[in-house]
Design a protein around this motif. Structure first.
Motif, PDB file in Angstrom:
ATOM      1  N   TYR A   1       0.848  -1.188   0.000  1.00 17.93           N
ATOM      2  CA  TYR A   1       0.000   0.000   0.000  1.00 17.93           C
ATOM      3  C   TYR A   1       0.891   1.247   0.000  1.00 17.93           C
ATOM      4  O   TYR A   1       1.796   1.374   0.820  1.00 17.93           O
ATOM      5  N   LYS A   2       0.604   2.169  -0.908  1.00 16.47           N
ATOM      6  CA  LYS A   2       1.432   3.368  -1.014  1.00 16.47           C
ATOM      7  C   LYS A   2       1.125   4.315   0.133  1.00 16.47           C
ATOM      8  O   LYS A   2      -0.036   4.702   0.331  1.00 16.47           O
ATOM      9  N   PRO A   3       2.141   4.707   0.872  1.00 13.90           N
ATOM     10  CA  PRO A   3       1.907   5.635   1.990  1.00 13.90           C
ATOM     11  C   PRO A   3       1.684   7.058   1.486  1.00 13.90           C
ATOM     12  O   PRO A   3       1.979   7.396   0.344  1.00 13.90           O
ATOM     13  N   ARG A   4       1.186   7.881   2.368  1.00 17.67           N
ATOM     14  CA  ARG A   4       0.971   9.285   2.023  1.00 17.67           C
ATOM     15  C   ARG A   4       2.291  10.040   2.150  1.00 17.67           C
ATOM     16  O   ARG A   4       2.888  10.118   3.221  1.00 17.67           O
ATOM     17  N   MET A   5       2.749  10.587   1.035  1.00 22.11           N
ATOM     18  CA  MET A   5       4.056  11.249   1.015  1.00 22.11           C
ATOM     19  C   MET A   5       3.951  12.755   0.756  1.00 22.11           C
ATOM     20  O   MET A   5       4.971  13.434   0.646  1.00 22.11           O
ATOM     21  N   TYR A   6       2.754  13.301   0.641  1.00 23.55           N
ATOM     22  CA  TYR A   6       2.544  14.744   0.473  1.00 23.55           C
ATOM     23  C   TYR A   6       3.377  15.294  -0.694  1.00 23.55           C
ATOM     24  O   TYR A   6       4.080  16.296  -0.571  1.00 23.55           O
TER      25      TYR A   6
END
Length: 442
Positions: free
Chosen positions: A201-206
């Motif tokens: 799952y791709k994390p939130r990297m802003y």
């Protein structure tokens, strides 16, 4: 694998010319081919391929000739192959048996040529070409052997000119905010690749916010120290967050590719350097990385008016009384060129069997160690003597003026190499190919 016997060098008379074409023997590429000992270099080149199996490599004349054409005419790899395909003189220069309309090799093979012809190999080839084009001289200084005594043969003779310069690399001017932004984008690309390959799952990297924070400074016309420091702090925070995500993925059953692992090591080093400069409010750090894609490049402070700091390799070049130039030292790290003088003089002695009568160099070479060495071996090092002026000051000034006039020859050599043969802007990407490119320019 290399088949030496298969590639015997040909002359212009053996070149298969198309019907109706009569090649001019006075053409510059025909005359240039006559100045290179292809067969002798071929024997040296064949030793680079100890294996007896596999697909045969391209002959030396094709590899070296193509790179020499590229340096002289300034072509890109693709354009070079097209020009060779269209020009029979260039095909003769690289050793083809006759004119052909089919490309002799693919452009990507030029990278392998530069890897095989390393700095050391090209240095040996340079000596072979110099010896091949220099007539035999039985005595030091060009005298007659019958008129010389044994004591005269050991006397100093000749001139050696020594100077240093920088070969700038084709990179964008390094700014802290740009380097950090590139490091962040590379980290995001690595994380995306791991998530796609291992279904994480791709994390939130802003990403959008980080990009916006970068552009707020990049597009700002008036950058204050406060704005720069604030932007650097934000980019460091984004990198630290992405690095934690990557560490979590690496604890699972996933692996980075070789290229990704190398890039990650560079990013970690960039982060440590930038974090140190931010915390300590300084603008320099040892072995500072100025390009993530080419981390071997270092800033070289030259103090020139046009470019006080250059980014590329620093090299010392020596030139003898016959106008032949050689690279004495090359390094991407800054060094004091005065340390090269003694080794350069020793190399001159190994080549000729005697020390030079005079050494023409800048004032930076005139330290006490070099002056003492030259005095012990009877060498006159150009420039004013240390201490009070002598009584015959007028004679010393005339000698100093003549030395400065003769020393201009090496400045002309640097100007020719930079303006005509690509030394003024190196476009190679790898450490090894960059060194080869500089050696080819010389």
């Amino acid at each position: 694998m290399y088949k030496f016997e298969r590639y015997r060098q040909i002359g212009l008379a053996d070149f298969n010319q198309p019907f109706g074409l009569k090649m001019n023997p006075e053409n510059r590429w025909v005359k240039k081919a006559e100045t290179i000992p292809w067969d002798a270099i071929e024997e040296r080149y064949a030793k680079l391929f100890p294996s007896k199996t596999g697909m045969p490599a391209k002959p030396l004349r094709t590899a070296l000739g193509s790179l020499l054409i590229q340096k002289q005419l300034g072509f890109s790899d693709r354009e070079l192959v097209e020009e060779i395909t269209e020009n029979p003189y260039l095909q003769y220069f690289i050793g083809l048996p006759g004119f052909q309309t089919v490309p002799p090799f693919v452009p990507s093979l030029l990278v392998e040529f530069r890897k095989r012809l390393t700095e050391d190999v090209l240095g040996e080839i340079n000596e072979m070409i110099i010896d091949y084009n220099t007539p035999d001289d039985p005595t030091p200084g060009g005298g007659n052997q019958s008129d010389e005594t044994e004591s005269d043969a050991d006397e100093n003779a000749g001139t050696m000119i020594l100077d240093a310069s920088c070969a700038p690399q084709k990179i964008s001017f390094p700014q802290d905010i740009n380097i950090l932004n590139e490091a962040r984008e590379d980290l995001e690309a690595i994380i995306d690749d791991l998530c796609d390959r291992f279904y994480y799952y791709k994390p939130r990297m802003y990403r959008e916010k980080a990009r916006k924070d970068y552009l707020n400074l990049a597009k700002c016309k008036k950058r204050t120290a406060k704005k720069i420091r604030k932007a650097i702090k934000k980019q460091l925070q984004y990198i630290r967050r992405d690095r934690k995500y990557l560490d979590e993925f690496l604890t699972k059953e996933c692996e980075l590719t070789t290229k990704q692992a190398a890039r990650l090591a560079v990013i970690d080093q960039v982060y440590e350097q930038q974090k140190y400069m931010y915390d300590n409010r300084v603008h320099s750090v040892p072995d500072r990385i100025v390009s993530i894609s080419q981390p071997y490049i270092r800033p070289i402070v030259r103090g020139k008016a046009a470019a006080p700091v250059e980014f590329g390799a620093k090299l010392d070049l020596s030139m003898d009384e016959k106008g032949m130039a050689r690279i004495e030292k090359m390094s991407f790290d800054a060094y004091n060129e005065s340390d090269v003088l003694i080794s350069a003089v020793q190399h001159y002695f190994e080549r000729t069997g005697h020390y030079p009568e005079r050494v023409l160099a800048d004032k930076i070479y005139r330290n006490r160690a070099n002056l003492q060495f030259c005095k012990e071996h009877g060498i006159r090092l150009s420039g004013p003597a240390l201490g009070r002026p002598r009584k015959n000051a007028k004679t010393d000034k005339k000698t100093e003026y003549a030395d400065n006039a003769d020393r201009i020859a090496i400045e002309r050599a640097f100007a020719l190499a930079k303006q005509k043969y690509g030394l003024g802007l190196i476009t190679s990407k790898l450490d090894q190919t960059t060194r080869s490119s500089i050696a080819l320019s010389v």
